[in-house]
Enzyme design. Structure first.
Site, short mmCIF file in Angstrom:
data_model
loop_
_atom_site.label_atom_id
_atom_site.label_comp_id
_atom_site.label_asym_id
_atom_site.label_seq_id
_atom_site.Cartn_x
_atom_site.Cartn_y
_atom_site.Cartn_z
N GLU A 260 -74.31 -18.00 -93.41
CA GLU A 260 -73.43 -17.16 -92.58
C GLU A 260 -73.95 -17.28 -91.16
OE1 GLU A 260 -72.37 -14.58 -90.23
OE2 GLU A 260 -73.00 -12.93 -91.53
N CYS A 294 -72.54 -10.78 -85.59
CA CYS A 294 -72.06 -12.15 -85.80
C CYS A 294 -70.54 -12.20 -85.81
CB CYS A 294 -72.63 -12.73 -87.08
SG CYS A 294 -72.41 -11.67 -88.53
#
EC number: 1.2.1.-
Length: 503
Positions: A260, A294
């Site tokens: 990720e 993120c």
């Protein structure tokens, strides 16, 4: 507020263990720039010990102690950990806030989510027992088949500093539920709560070696973990550059990875929205967690018909955000995590101005805060799609803005990115929201909101934002290997080869 930072060692094989080379790293409070403690700094020698401990825990008693124990057995430990997290919620939230700078209210919210994640995967661990030997429908009645789901083995986990404990638990909880054993390497910038997770595991009697926690630098602890031949899988959350390096190391061993990585996510605001509501979601989508997310929706695409009014309100609301020490009541924006991150955010905004963009507000140190890594949230308009601030992840409180005139133009601008983690669309026309949701090149889509995350829903991206999914049932599958078993059930011989003549 005086907060005592516990002095911990590495957690290997269920024991506090001093690093082989006895190295340490300072813990810096980003709100004051003061050193408030030290964490142990693991090296490759400690990685060897942790991998050995995890391997022993996985195979102990032919796996019956953990890997082949029932999901119900593992669930008891996960629930015990969840209960301890709630019991120590205030302490853990304080440590999180002082370590990474997030507002205390957010840190407390994280601890609730940590406990909830363990509870959720305890339920899934129990459900895993009933899913074993799922029958297969085969086209030949002389055979029957079924599926076994088995833990993938020893897992190496490398986690970030923006949600130090929560994002670690996104990996730890499902991996333990699946029956894996693990080595967790949290970011050296924020490791305190992960070390307290080790203490909680010790308190609840988690079998030795099931979870090992190594703090230290990525180059000295993370890299040897990623390349270790006896680690069966690596899961990583962090930068795309580091993720690429991990893939390279894993590829040499044909080791599976889940990544990720970075993001530069869009938020599209159409002209039929309630502007005040849309302004708040736009702010939350980019400035929550001090802008260090993120999935931050840091590229605002606002319809040209409402752009002036929207930006006027957005700037006023943004200037009203309380920026303070994370422990002050009502704090909604604390410091970024480190000096390096502070300088990075300021440079992005400065470069945008030099490239011709307009800084509507922020991007500087708040006048009332002379120390600490504080940055006023920045809103940058008049950007072009070639500008650095439009294309690259800032990982700080900086929002860039473009206008659009048509739905197709908005979608084209939204997808004009190397990343594909998330996207948000705000409109009262739900059919349009559905079209945009399908058109987004992203793994996560929010409709009339931005950033809500639930452990029941899958999390992950496309393109250079990585691959694999965390959370939900998909998060559990991440740590399971599928085995098919096929049995011949006829009393008749197979009959493919002609038997030799009888003498």
């Amino acid at each position: 507020m005086a907060i005592t930072v516990p002095r911990r060692q590495l957690f290997i094989g269920g024991q506090w263990t001093e690093p082989v080379l006895r190295k340490t790293l300072p813990v810096v409070n980003p709100a004051t720039e003061d050193i408030i403690g030290y964490i142990p700094a693991a090296t490759s020698e400690d990685v060897e010990l942790a991998v050995e401990a995890a391997r022993k825990a996985f195979t102990r008693n032919n796996g019956k102690d953990w890997a082949r124990a029932t999901g119900a057995v593992r669930a008891k430990y996960l629930r015990a950990i969840a209960a301890k997290v709630i019991e120590r919620k205030s302490e853990l939230a304080n440590l999180e806030a002082i370590d990474c700078g997030k507002p205390l209210d957010e840190a407390a919210w994280d601890m609730d989510d940590v406990a909830g994640c363990f509870e959720y995967y305890a339920d899934l661990a129990e459900g895993l027992d009933a899913k074993q030997k799922t029958p297969l429908s085969l086209p030949m009645d002389t055979f029957k088949g079924y599926i076994l789901k088995e833990p993938i083995g020893v897992v190496g986990m490398i986690t970030p500093w923006n949600y130090p404990l929560l994002m670690a638990v996104w990996k730890v909880a499902p991996s333990l539920a699946a029956g894996c054993t693990a080595i967790l390497k949290p970011s050296e910038l924020a490791s305190l709560t992960c070390l307290e997770l080790a203490d909680i595991c010790r308190e609840v009697g988690l079998p030795p070696g099931v979870l090992n926690i190594l703090t230290g630098l990525g180059t000295e602890a993370g890299a040897p973990l990623a390349s270790h031949p006896h680690v069966d899988k690596i899961v990583f959350t962090g930068s795309t550059t580091t993720g690429s390096s991990i893939m390279t190391s894993a590829a040499k061993l044909v080791k599976p990875v889940s990544l990720e990585l970075g993001g530069k996510s869009p938020i599209i605001v159409f002209d039929d929205v309630d502007i005040d509501k849309a302004v708040e979601w736009t702010m939350f989508g980019c400035f929550w967690t001090n802008g260090q997310i993120c999935s931050a929706t840091s590229r605002l695409l606002v319809h040209e018909r409402i752009a002036d009014e929207f930006l006027d309100k957005l700037v006023k609301w943004t200037k009203n955000i309380k920026i303070s020490d994370p422990f002050e009541e009502g704090c909604r924006l604390g410091p970024v995590v480190s000096k390096g991150q502070y300088e990075r955010v300021l440079k992005f905004v400065s470069n945008a101005r030099n490239e011709g963009a307009t800084v509507l507000c922020g991007g500087v140190r708040p006048e009332h805060l002379k120390k600490g890594y504080f940055v006023e949230p920045a809103i940058v308009s008049n950007v072009t799609t070639s500008m650095e601030i439009w294309r690259e992840e800032v990982f700080g409180p900086a929002l860039c803005v473009k206008t659009f005139s048509t739905e197709d133009e908005a979608i084209q601008l939204a997808n004009d990115s190397q990343y594909g983690l998330a996207g948000a669309v705000l409109s009262n026309d739900l059919e349009r929201c559905d079209r945009v949701s399908k058109a987004f090149q992203a793994g996560i889509v929010w409709v009339n909101c931005s950033q809500p995350c639930f452990c029941q829903a899958p999390w992950g991206g496309t393109k250079r934002s990585g691959f694999g999914r965390e959370l939900g049932e998909w998060g559990l599958e991440n740590y399971l290997s599928v085995k098919q078993v096929t049995q011949y059930i006829s009393d008749e011989p197979w009959g493919w080869y002609k038997p030799p003549s009888k003498l």
